[in-house]
Every structure is written in structure tokens, then in C-alpha cells.
Design a protein around this motif. Structure first.
Motif, PDB file in Angstrom:
ATOM      1  N   ALA A  89       5.098 -48.245 -61.804  1.00  0.00           N
ATOM      2  CA  ALA A  89       4.045 -47.435 -62.427  1.00  0.00           C
ATOM      3  C   ALA A  89       3.928 -46.096 -61.698  1.00  0.00           C
ATOM      4  CB  ALA A  89       2.718 -48.182 -62.384  1.00  0.00           C
ATOM      5  N   ALA A  90       3.973 -46.143 -60.367  1.00  0.00           N
ATOM      6  CA  ALA A  90       3.860 -44.910 -59.587  1.00  0.00           C
ATOM      7  C   ALA A  90       5.030 -43.974 -59.899  1.00  0.00           C
ATOM      8  CB  ALA A  90       3.818 -45.235 -58.099  1.00  0.00           C
ATOM      9  N   ALA A  91       6.227 -44.561 -60.029  1.00  0.00           N
ATOM     10  CA  ALA A  91       7.405 -43.730 -60.332  1.00  0.00           C
ATOM     11  C   ALA A  91       7.231 -43.032 -61.677  1.00  0.00           C
ATOM     12  CB  ALA A  91       8.667 -44.592 -60.321  1.00  0.00           C
ATOM     13  N   GLN A 100       3.547 -32.171 -65.953  1.00  0.00           N
ATOM     14  CA  GLN A 100       2.229 -31.526 -65.900  1.00  0.00           C
ATOM     15  C   GLN A 100       1.600 -31.730 -64.528  1.00  0.00           C
ATOM     16  OE1 GLN A 100      -0.140 -32.649 -69.349  1.00  0.00           O
ATOM     17  NE2 GLN A 100       0.930 -31.091 -70.549  1.00  0.00           N
ATOM     18  N   PRO A 101       2.023 -30.919 -63.582  1.00  0.00           N
ATOM     19  CA  PRO A 101       1.580 -31.135 -62.198  1.00  0.00           C
ATOM     20  C   PRO A 101       0.087 -30.913 -61.986  1.00  0.00           C
ATOM     21  CG  PRO A 101       2.932 -29.147 -62.342  1.00  0.00           C
ATOM     22  CD  PRO A 101       2.995 -29.821 -63.687  1.00  0.00           C
ATOM     23  N   ARG A 102      -0.583 -30.266 -62.915  1.00  0.00           N
ATOM     24  CA  ARG A 102      -2.003 -29.999 -62.701  1.00  0.00           C
ATOM     25  C   ARG A 102      -2.896 -30.920 -63.523  1.00  0.00           C
ATOM     26  NH1 ARG A 102      -3.006 -25.411 -60.070  1.00  0.00           N
ATOM     27  NH2 ARG A 102      -5.014 -25.127 -61.074  1.00  0.00           N
ATOM     28  N   ASP A 103      -2.323 -32.024 -63.983  1.00  0.00           N
ATOM     29  CA  ASP A 103      -3.093 -32.981 -64.776  1.00  0.00           C
ATOM     30  C   ASP A 103      -3.896 -33.874 -63.833  1.00  0.00           C
ATOM     31  OD1 ASP A 103      -3.877 -35.332 -66.145  1.00  0.00           O
ATOM     32  OD2 ASP A 103      -2.347 -34.984 -67.678  1.00  0.00           O
ATOM     33  N   ALA A 104      -5.200 -33.623 -63.765  1.00  0.00           N
ATOM     34  CA  ALA A 104      -6.049 -34.328 -62.800  1.00  0.00           C
ATOM     35  C   ALA A 104      -6.082 -35.827 -63.057  1.00  0.00           C
ATOM     36  CB  ALA A 104      -7.459 -33.750 -62.843  1.00  0.00           C
ATOM     37  N   LEU A 105      -5.959 -36.211 -64.331  1.00  0.00           N
ATOM     38  CA  LEU A 105      -6.018 -37.636 -64.662  1.00  0.00           C
ATOM     39  C   LEU A 105      -4.801 -38.374 -64.092  1.00  0.00           C
ATOM     40  CD1 LEU A 105      -7.527 -39.869 -66.077  1.00  0.00           C
ATOM     41  CD2 LEU A 105      -6.381 -39.250 -68.213  1.00  0.00           C
ATOM     42  N   LEU A 106      -3.636 -37.730 -64.123  1.00  0.00           N
ATOM     43  CA  LEU A 106      -2.439 -38.361 -63.555  1.00  0.00           C
ATOM     44  C   LEU A 106      -2.622 -38.613 -62.060  1.00  0.00           C
ATOM     45  CD1 LEU A 106       0.434 -36.340 -65.292  1.00  0.00           C
ATOM     46  CD2 LEU A 106      -0.120 -38.762 -65.638  1.00  0.00           C
ATOM     47  N   TRP A 107      -3.179 -37.625 -61.361  1.00  0.00           N
ATOM     48  CA  TRP A 107      -3.401 -37.790 -59.923  1.00  0.00           C
ATOM     49  C   TRP A 107      -4.386 -38.932 -59.679  1.00  0.00           C
ATOM     50  CZ3 TRP A 107      -0.403 -35.565 -56.350  1.00  0.00           C
ATOM     51  CH2 TRP A 107       0.333 -34.414 -56.703  1.00  0.00           C
ATOM     52  N   ASN A 108      -5.370 -39.038 -60.564  1.00  0.00           N
ATOM     53  CA  ASN A 108      -6.347 -40.108 -60.429  1.00  0.00           C
ATOM     54  C   ASN A 108      -5.691 -41.480 -60.642  1.00  0.00           C
ATOM     55  OD1 ASN A 108      -8.151 -41.968 -62.384  1.00  0.00           O
ATOM     56  ND2 ASN A 108      -9.433 -41.127 -60.765  1.00  0.00           N
ATOM     57  N   GLN A 109      -4.793 -41.550 -61.622  1.00  0.00           N
ATOM     58  CA  GLN A 109      -4.104 -42.821 -61.866  1.00  0.00           C
ATOM     59  C   GLN A 109      -3.236 -43.213 -60.673  1.00  0.00           C
ATOM     60  OE1 GLN A 109      -2.747 -41.589 -65.936  1.00  0.00           O
ATOM     61  NE2 GLN A 109      -2.699 -43.798 -66.242  1.00  0.00           N
TER      62      GLN A 109
END
Lengths: 174, 779
Positions: A89-91, A100-109
Motif C-alpha cells: 500500500a505504501a509503495a 501529485q506530490p502536493r496532495d495532502a490526502l496522500l501524505w495523510n494516508q
């Protein structure tokens, strides 16, 4: 004003007149000034326009670029997370972040996955990264602060956990 | 296993010695007999054990190296999706690097066709570390340099994301400091084999590892000469010797070699041994790297594959077996020619070639190329980084295992373009500034700005040269590139705003060596006072030093540390002006942390490594570490953006539109020895260093040198704007550049800067202040 400066100013004004949409903004003003410097200081500061460089053709990327690709990866990551395949999942999320490096939701996930893996300091940093990119997404910020609280609590920092919870509360009351 | 055996035998060795001593003191014949019998028994057991140990060692070596599959090193895979900024020709270039074939009708995997704006591809199945990509038949529509649509032609559905297989860009032996080009015995030209056997081991196909007659002959020759002039080693013995490279010439080692040679012959047939020999024998030295095997030697001396060499060249290579440095054809051509001709004579004597053939070959020059060729990879600098990171992060045992697959962050499209831009702009600078021909050197590192991935790297002017990698190993003074650390430390303390007033008056400081030091500004002028942001934007030395001394040298060191500089720093005032030496990669690391909003990630070149069976050895997952509060980092980034608008890098405004918001910093060192620029957009960070290898002056500042190269490289990347999110409680105000007081839009010398609400200046400057010519003459 020296005559060469006047000449340049004239040239710019006439250019601006030709292309009516092109406003002479504040940013343009220093150009006039810079061009008027002595050759000596131009050499020093590298002001002379290089023969080699052309003006960069910049195209505003459409905001939807890669949106469905990221959605696809996000969904797959969610499935893998549910199956307990956290590294996979992390990969997947990392791939999405490359798009999309600035997608805050991805960082949260990603923070959520590290939290499940009990990698608390990493979970906290990722959540803070998510907050720094969240802009006006208050609910996401609240979720991140709650995660930080959990991470701190689990790693034996109840005081820090309380502070994080307070942050979450403040935000959700806004 | 091997070690315990060795220890055991050593222990029993001591015991035998004790017994021998007892024997010497014994009186009765029977005791002597019994003791000697036991000694003999123990001795034979030990000898047997020792042989077993030698057997284990030599087989381990032979097996380990014989089929050694190199590790395959892959570039980043290209991920295609609607909205991706990608020109059709870039896609086609990628497909060509992947060796996809252009065809009329797309059929088998690995083929493609181009029709107008459509590219039809049948992709190859490929297994990544995180799963497998199936073979797919797709049609990709590209318009206006953007991927518009991807359709699966089998399922007739849209494809949200298509990952191509990655470009294989190198094969390496990560545990060794060397490259090899392996040859298979059936690909090796007959002539080479004949020459080799004629000179080194005539009885190769007859003996069983050791050639008694050859030894006797050598012994006789050596006795007559009174020194060692001839060796009697068989190829098998030489192979053993090459496996355990040691220069000690002892009888014990010779004996070991002989035993192992016989053991090898016992286990393996002649062909296998010969093939191993051809790939193992030491044939030269390329700087740090040993040249092993005829495959690599052929490339090293003649820059062509083995099968394209002729007789005199084979003879030269075979001649090198005896002593690659003594007969080095580049350093000692006469010696090498003599040796080569001797090989040709031996071949004639044994009837492998005719006198006429030998005669013609002897007339030929040596034919070695002047310069040693670059690495066997096209991208030696990046590969060097991959090797070092592998060695740093993996156990040797893991790296020894064969057939590893290494997935890197390398982008061949960006690399190729950057190499070209780097070369052109450095050539241009050399001409423009009349720098001595080819004396200007440099390096560049390109990374992304959110995930800590290094995408390309340039180690010097000749990117194909595998020698000195300046991106990693040019440890040079960084000059003003260090200044942001001072300002960040100040902003972090909470005691300063971007408009705080700094003194710009002469200052005297105690230097490292106890001498008094009075630093100057680049233009040798003092301005009495300047606002804080101007000190950084115009890279003013004196205000920066004063600020650093106020904040404290230890605090500045600590900030550098937080930015990712691990190198220990000596806290002296000169540090504040960059009298500390670092590599371009280290600078990239520090600026990465700033560009990524204060989040440190160790810069990496590897995403994952898979073993032979496809199992991940270890993954390099993305990690981030929050190092700074968002506010000071935001203020610093806003200031570094002004560097590119009005400051020392304002020539960027010529080449790039303002909305890109490029941020960066110039760096220049004393006597113009080093020229630096570190800067970034919203997606790429590039650090460029220029200088001379002899650390002499080259006459370029950061702005006249490195910035030029940087601009050219960045102008060919697909940049997105650098727009850090505004942290809460921050607002922009118009500030007068000269006084640091409030100004207004449209006033001359007014610049827009962010402040924590409530900390903005409360006084206003005159709008119609005089021309701002305070900051003209900076580095």
C-alpha cells in the motif's frame, strides 16, 4: 535620466502599447533599471542576456492532470491496506505522490500506514507534512493532528499527545 | 563455517607441537613409536581437514564467480496518465531506449507504431518490487505535449495509469570496485586461446592442475639466472592466485595454490576452468578500478569488443598476463612491444601461425587508444552514487548474491538533456570569459522536491568519464550558499522578521588562527543599516556575519545539521561566509530540506532491490522528518524567491516567467575559485558547482557562472511553480527595500514580503524615495 535609459523606456512603452494585454507591471520596472547599468557591473552580476537561453515556455498544468491516475492508485492502496499488505500500500501511495506530490490526502494516508506499522516518529512527520500541504482542508488537518496525538501517546509522550489533541480541537471548533 | 574450521586447525596445530616436544624428551622406543604414530595420524587428519577446507574455499570462489550474473540496474519506469506533460517524441525516445521496435502493425510485446497523434504500443509484462504490470495493448493519444487519453485496445476501456517497463541502464557487480564484461568460451576467438596457451600453459589440456615439468624447467632457469625469471604456474594455478589476490611470494602460498589447483581440476573440466580464467585474470588498472578479464581489457585498451581484435592485439593482451603494470602499453610502449613480439614468436615456434603472419603482426603498432575509455555504463556518475548507496545500506553478503535487480530513481531523459546543457553552457562560459581551455570543471545534482529522489547527476565536463565524480567528491568551499542557514536560524528564534534592521558597518572578528579578520561586502561598500531580507537577497557579507554572531555560531551549525549536513563543522565566524567545504550533493541535501518545506528526507538513488527470486532485499521507502516550524521555512523560501526576482540571481527574470516563483541562492568564494548556484521550482531542485580541479581562480561568480548552467538545465525541465502553502497567521506587506519600513504597491523599491500578522513594521517609508541603487554591485 540618461538618454539611453529614456530610449529603453520608450521601447518598452511602445511594446506595451502594441500588445495591449501586456501590462507594464511592477516586475517590469527593474528591467529598465538593470539594463542601464554599466557594462562592468553587468559582467559582475551576469546581467547580460545570454545568447543561449530562451525564455522558458511555461505551460500551466491543468489541475486535473493525473487525477484519475492518483484516484486509481489511492483506491488500490486502500484495498491493500484493508488486506494488511501495508508495504505494498505504501509503495502505491509513493507512486501516487510522484504524480501529485502536493496532495495532502496522500501524505495523510501514508501517515496512517506508518501508524499501523507502529512507526510512530515517521507517522508524525508524515502527518505534519500533510498538514503543511492541507491549505483550507480543516477536517483533514484535524485528522492529522489526531494521528499525531496517537503516535505521541503510543511512543510514550502523553504531554505531546495532549498538545496535539488541543490543536485538533481548536481546528474543529473553527 | 570457513572461519571455525581455520580456528580449529590452528588449535590442534598447537597440540601437535606440544606432543612433538614431549616426543623429544621421551626415552623409550615404544613411546616414540606410539607418539609418532599418533602424530602421523593426527597429521593426516589435519591435512585431510585442511584439504577439505581448501576445497571448500576454492569451490566457493569458483562457484561464486563462475556464473556470476551481474546486478541489473534500472532507471525509473515511465508512468503514463492523462494530463501528463509529455511530448510524443519523448515517448518514442523512451520506447527506443527500451528497445521497443517500431512496426507497421503492432503485434508482439515490445512493438509500437506511430500514427499522427496516436502511439499504439504492445507493452511487455514486467515484475516490479510492488507488483506486476501485465502485457497490454494500448493506444495513447498525445496532443499539445500532453497525454490526452490512454485506451486499452483489448478491453476497450480507458487506462488511468500505465507503467512501462524500466530502462536497463547498467549491469554491475555491486560488491566489487570494478566492472566486468564477461565472455563465454565459445565467443572467444581461437587466436586468443592459442596465444594464451602457447605462452602461459602449453600443457593445459594434459596436466591435472600442476605441471611438474614446467616447474622443473622454471626452477632450472631460475637457478641458472640466480633469480626468479620464469614461472611454472599453470593457468589453473594462476586462476587460483587471481582469486585470492595477495602479493606475498611464499612457499606456503605456492603449496596452497598447487593444492587448490588440483582440487579445481578434480571438480571441474578444462573448458570451465579456461572460461573462468579468461574472465578473472588481472590485465590492467584503470585508476581505482582493476581491469579483470579479457572482455574488459579489450575495451580498456582498444575500445572495441574482443571478437573485433586482430592477431597483434591478441598477442599484446596475452603478453600482459605476465605483468599488467610492468608491460603497461600506455606507460611503457617499448617494453610492451617487446613482450608482444615474444608472444608472436612463441606462437610461430609452436606452429599456430606462420612466420609471415608473425612478421606482419610485428610491423603493426601497439594500437592502444590514447585515453582509457569511460565506464562501461553510459552514466558513470549516477552509477557511482548507486554503488556507494548500495554499499552503505546493504550487507556485503547480499550484494555478493547474483542476479540482483536494482530499481533506481534515475531519469535518463533528464540526464541526457542535462548533460548536453551542461556541456554547452560550460563551453560557452569558457569562451565568454576567456578561461584557459578545458580548465573549467563542474558538477550538478538534480532532485525532486518532495520525495528525496535524485533524478540525474553530472560528475564533470565529460559525463562519460568514470573517474573523479565531482558531484560527490569535489569538497569545495560553499561561499554564500551557506547563508540561508544563518537567516533560518534567526527566523526560527522568533526574534527577527524579514524587515528587522541589521547593521552594515565594519566589524572585526577573531579568526580560526587567532588573527583579526574584518570581512567586507562584495562591493566593498557599507550601507549603515539594511533590512534583514536584503542581507540575504543581495548576499551582503557584513550584515549576514553580524546576524550570525548575534544568533550564535552553534545555533547556525545546529541549523545546518537540521538541514541535513552531517559533516562535523567547526564553529568559526568565517563559517558564516561559507568557509566550509562541502560537495554538491551535500548542498543539494541542505537545499532539498528548504525546498521541501522544512522536511528532511535523505536523498536517495535507489527505490528497491530485488534478489534473484524477485524477493525484495530491502526497500528504500520514502521517509520524511519534520525539522522546522512551517513559518520560518516559509519566510526563508519567500526571501529566496526574491533572490531570483530582484537579488543576486535576478538574471533569472530574463529566462523564466515570474509565476514560476523560482527560489535559490548564489555562492562565490574568495578569488573566484568556486561558483555555486542552488535553486528550485515546485518540482525540481538543481545544484550546480563550477571551479577548477586545482582550486585556482577561474573568474566566475555564482551569478556569472553556475547560475548560467543552472538556467540552461532548468529551462529544459518541465517545471511547475514553486508556491509553498501560506501558513496560518501569515500575511504579505509591501516593504521599502532600503529602510525596511512599510511601503505600498507602485512605490519605487517596494517589495512584497510575508510577516506573521502583528510583526510587520509599523512605520511607513516615503513612497517617492530616490532611485534604489544601493544594491547594484553584489556578487
Amino acid at each position: 535620466m540618461r538618454p539611453d535609459r529614456l530610449l529603453l523606456l520608450g521601447a518598452i512603452v511602445s511594446l506595451a502599447a502594441c500588445t495591449a494585454q501586456l501590462p507594464v507591471t511592477e516586475q517590469d520596472a527593474p528591467v529598465v533599471e538593470e539594463r542601464s547599468q554599466s557594462l562592468e557591473s553587468e559582467r559582475q552580476t551576469g546581467e547580460q542576456k545570454p545568447a543561449t537561453a530562451k525564455t522558458y515556455a511555461y505551460r500551466t498544468p491543468s489541475s486535473s492532470a493525473g487525477r484519475s491516475a492518483v484516484a486509481d492508485l489511492r483506491e488500490k492502496a486502500r484495498l491493500q491496506t484493508d488486506q494488511g499488505k501495508l508495504n505494498q500500500a505504501a509503495a502505491l501511495l509513493e507512486r501516487a505522490l510522484r504524480i501529485q506530490p502536493r496532495d495532502a490526502l496522500l501524505w495523510n494516508q501514508l501517515a496512517d500506514i506508518r501508524l499501523r506499522q507502529k512507526r510512530y516518529p515517521q507517522a508524525e512527520s508524515l502527518a505534519r507534512k500533510s498538514i503543511s500541504l492541507a491549505g483550507q482542508q480543516t477536517r483533514l488537518k484535524v485528522r492529522n493532528w489526531r494521528m499525531i496525538a496517537t503516535a505521541r501517546q503510543q511512543s510514550g509522550n502523553p504531554e505531546g499527545a495532549k498538545r496535539a489533541l488541543r490543536q485538533a480541537e481548536q481546528l474543529s471548533n473553527q | 563455517m570457513a572461519k571455525t574450521r581455520k580456528r580449529a586447525s590452528a588449535k590442534s596445530g598447537k597440540k601437535t607441537a606440544r606432543r612433538r616436544r614431549r616426543k623429544a624428551g621421551g626415552s623409550r622406543l615404544r613411546t616414540i613409536l606410539r607418539v609418532s604414530l599418533i602424530a602421523l595420524l593426527v597429521g593426516s587428519v589435519l591435512a585431510a581437514l585442511y584439504t577439505v577446507y581448501l576445497d571448500y574455499r576454492i569451490r566457493d570462489q569458483f562457484e561464486g564467480k563462475r556464473w556470476a550474473l551481474p546486478a541489473r540496474v534500472y532507471a525509473r519506469p515511465l508512468e503514463l496518465y492523462a494530463g501528463l506533460n509529455l511530448a510524443q517524441k519523448e515517448l518514442v525516445a523512451e520506447l527506443k531506449q527500451l528497445h521497443y521496435r517500431p512496426v507497421k502493425r503492432v503485434g508482439s510485446p515490445g512493438t509500437f507504431s506511430v500514427k499522427g497523434s496516436q502511439v499504439e504500443i504492445r507493452t511487455r509484462q514486467f515484475t516490479f518490487w510492488d507488483g506486476s504490470e501485465p502485457e497490454r495493448h494500448v493506444r495513447i493519444r498525445i496532443g499539445g505535449g500532453v497525454v490526452q487519453q490512454i485506451r486499452d485496445l483489448d478491453s476497450r476501456e480507458g487506462v488511468p495509469l500505465l507503467r512501462l517497463d524500466p530502462v536497463l541502464f547498467a549491469s554491475i557487480y555491486p560488491a566489487h570496485n570494478e566492472d566486468r564484461i564477461l565472455v563465454k568460451l565459445d565467443q572467444v576467438p581461437e587466436t586468443l586461446l592459442k596465444a594464451l596457451l602457447a605462452v602461459e600453459d602449453r600443457q593445459f589440456y594434459q596436466h591435472s592442475g600442476v605441471d611438474i615439468r614446467a616447474i622443473a624447467r622454471a626452477l632450472w632457469a631460475n637457478l641458472r639466472a640466480g633469480r626468479a625469471v620464469q614461472g611454472g604456474s599453470t593457468l589453473t594455478q594462476q586462476l587460483v592466485k587471481n582469486y585470492f589476490l595477495s602479493n606475498k611470494r611464499s612457499l606456503w602460498r605456492k603449496l596452497n595454490e598447487a593444492i587448490m589447483a588440483m582440487l579445481l581440476e578434480w571438480h571441474y573440466d578444462k573448458q570451465e576452468i579456461l572460461e573462468a580464467y579468461l574472465n578473472e585474470v588481472y590485465l590492467g588498472q584503470d585508476g581505482q578500478r582493476a581491469v579483470h578479464g579479457f572482455g574488459l581489457a579489450s575495451r580498456f585498451y582498444f575500445q572495441r569488443p574482443l571478437k573485433r581484435l586482430s592477431l597483434h592485439q591478441f598477442a599484446l593482451l596475452v603478453g600482459l598476463v605476465k605483468g599488467a603494470s610492468f608491460y603497461d602499453p600506455r606507460r611503457f610502449p617499448k617494453r610492451a612491444k617487446k613482450r608482444r613480439d615474444l608472444v608472436l614468436e612463441q606462437m610461430t615456434l609452436q606452429g599456430h601461425i606462420s612466420d609471415a603472419q608473425a612478421g606482419i603482426a610485428k610491423q603493426k603498432p601497439l594500437g592502444v587508444t590514447a585515453a582509457t575509455p569511460g565506464s562501461i555504463s553510459r552514466y558513470p556518475a549516477f552509477l557511482d552514487l548507486v554503488r556507494r548507496q548500495l554499499r552503505r545500506d546493504y550487507r556485503d553478503e547480499d550484494l555478493m548474491s547474483e542476479g540482483l535487480r536494482i530499481f533506481t530513481t534515475f531519469d535518463p531523459i533528464i540526464q541526457a538533456r542535462a548533460e548536453q546543457d551542461f556541456r554547452k553552457s560550460v563551453d560557452w562560459l569558457e569562451r565568454q570569459h576567456r578561461i584557459e581551455d578545458k580548465q573549467l570543471q563542474g558538477a550538478a545534482v538534480i532532485t525532486d522536491v518532495q520525495q528525496g529522489e535524485i533524478v540525474a547527476m553530472i560528475g564533470g565536463r565529460d559525463p562519460k568519464f568514470a573517474g573523479f565524480n565531482r558531484a560527490l567528491d569535489a569538497i569545495r568551499q560553499v561561499g554564500s550558499l551557506v547563508k540561508p542557514a544563518t537567516y533560518l536560524a534567526a527566523l526560527q528564534s522568533g526574534d527577527y522578521t524579514l524587515a528587522s534592521i541589521l547593521q552594515d558597518q565594519p566589524i572585526e572578528l577573531l579568526n580560526e588562527d587567532g588573527s583579526i579578520w574584518s570581512p567586507n561586502n562584495y562591493d566593498k561598500l557599507f550601507r549603515d543599516t539594511v533590512p534583514l531580507f536584503a542581507g540575504l537577497v543581495y548576499s551582503l557579507n557584513v550584515p549576514s556575519i553580524r546576524l550570525g554572531m548575534e544568533v550564535g555560531l552553534d545555533t547556525v551549525s545546529e541549523t545546518l545539521n537540521q538541514l541535513g549536513i552531517i559533516r562535523p563543522l567547526k564553529a568559526y565566524p568565517s563559517m558564516l561566509l561559507g568557509a566550509i567545504a562541502m560537495s554538491p550533493l551535500e548542498m543539494a541535501q541542505a537545499y532539498y530540506t528548504i525546498a521541501a518545506g522544512g522536511f528532511y528526507s535523505p536523498l536517495r538513488s535507489i527505490r528497491a532491490v530485488l534478489d534473484n527470486s524477485g524477493e525484495p532485499l530491502q526497500r528504500y521507502a520514502l521517509t520524511v522528518q519534520a525539522q522546522f516550524d512551517p513559518v520560518p521555512i516559509y519566510l526563508l523560501n519567500a526571501t529566496l524567491q526574491q533572490v531570483g526576482r530582484i537579488g543576486t540571481a535576478r538574471s533569472l527574470a530574463w529566462s523564466f516567467p515570474d509565476e514560476l516563483g523560482l527560489a535559490g541562492k548564489t555562492g562565490t568564494t574568495d578569488d573566484l575559485r568556486d561558483s555555486w548556484f542552488a535553486g528550485y521550482s515546485g518540482n525540481f531542485l538543481t545544484v550546480v558547482w563550477l571551479g577548477r580541479d586545482d582550486n585556482g581562480s577561474m573568474g566566475l561568480t555564482g551569478a556569472t557562472g553556475a547560475l548560467r548552467v543552472w538556467s540552461r538545465i532548468m529551462s529544459h525541465l518541465k517545471l511547475i511553480p514553486f508556491q509553498p502553502d501560506l501558513p496560518e497567521g501569515i500575511e504579505y506587506f509591501w516593504i521599502d527595500q532600503k529602510s525596511g519600513l512599510l511601503s505600498a504597491q507602485g512605490c519605487e523599491g517596494a517589495v512584497q514580503l510575508p510577516f506573521i500578522i502583528g510583526t510587520e513594521p509599523d512605520q511607513e517609508a516615503d513612497c517617492l524615495s530616490d532611485e534604489v541603487d544601493l544594491f547594484n554591485d553584489y556578487e
